[in-house]
Design an enzyme around this catalytic site. Sequence first.
Site, PDB file in Angstrom:
ATOM      1  CE  LYS A   1      -3.795  -2.544   1.934  1.00  9.54           C
ATOM      2  NZ  LYS A   1      -4.520  -3.069   3.090  1.00  9.54           N
TER       3      LYS A   1
ATOM      4  CD  GLN B   1      -3.500  -4.718   6.213  1.00 15.04           C
ATOM      5  OE1 GLN B   1      -3.353  -3.767   5.460  1.00 15.04           O
ATOM      6  NE2 GLN B   1      -4.157  -5.808   5.862  1.00 15.04           N
TER       7      GLN B   1
ATOM      8  CG  ASP C   1      -9.849  -0.686   3.955  1.00 17.83           C
ATOM      9  OD1 ASP C   1      -9.534  -0.972   2.787  1.00 17.83           O
ATOM     10  OD2 ASP C   1      -9.148  -0.935   4.947  1.00 17.83           O
TER      11      ASP C   1
END
Length: 281
Positions: A52, A96, A119
Amino acid sequence: MAEIISGKVVSAAKREELKERVKALNEKGISTGLAVIIVGNNSASRVYVNNKKKGCEEIGVTSFEYALSEETTEAELLTLINELNNDDRVDGILCQLPLPKHIDEKVILNFIDPAKDVDAFHPVNVGHIMIGDFTFLPCTPAGIMEMLKFYNISVSGKKCVVIGRSNIVGKPMAMLLLKENGTVEICHSRTANLKEETLSADILVAAVGIADFVTADMVKEGAVVIDVGMNRNAEGKLCGDVCFDEVEKKASFITPVPGGVGPMTITMLLENTVRSAEAKA
Ligand code: NAP
């Protein structure tokens, strides 16, 4: 023989577009930033976070990494998220998963400002996806829609069967296909006569998490087959949910693993980060 849908090709094209959008923001004096939080020492999570960060670098987005110890408390993590929610340099916040067991993932994800939830896991954003009016895209399903568009595969009026009903892949996938006027069916572990359902699919999306789950006898001649699975086979090699070698002989289009859906997910996370900065602008 099926045409291969290459996530690498689509992802590279999308990242070129994102680079230009970030450049246009910079020219207006607006920076774009993504905060990435990782808690503990999960090696798979570390690989994802590094990818990322690399993606951010590639398109000119600043990444801020917060690598916290396994012992971090839920309260400490909430304090950090509160700071990031109020930090103007940060357009997107990504925590995460998985988190250590003593931290409630739901509490953490629900505390991220929906306007920075790149997200698209916050219930507010999930609701927006449900009603078809959204800024933040669910990353993996949106990557699949991007690939279909790139290869001129129309969804409208097609019978779409999604195997899997997770909140991250299966359910939002169904919503995006529905938004594009597909006739959508979701299958799962309790579906009776799964093969009968999959054989009716013009577009079949497999998000099961079981290697070689979809065999050629489950696929209609000429179907578009999208493999979301990321599994390890007996030799430890990365593989999808679809028996690629036999299904590619029957499908019209197929995504490989690796090199299919995988490369698209991070790219769509970057798209959401750029969208957030554009909204700020
Ligand atoms: P998940 O939460 O474990 O969901 C799996 C789904 O498959 C569930 O809905 C389950 O049904 C269904 N299922 C399991 N066994 C089945 C069976 N025998 N027949 C029919 N359906 C069955 O997994 P996920 O998070 O959606 O991920 C799915 C796969 O995609 C995994 O391999 C994951 O690693 C991969 N993935 C890849 C990306 C990417 O970027 N490429 C992103 C996310 C996930 P029930 O609900 O009834 O249990």
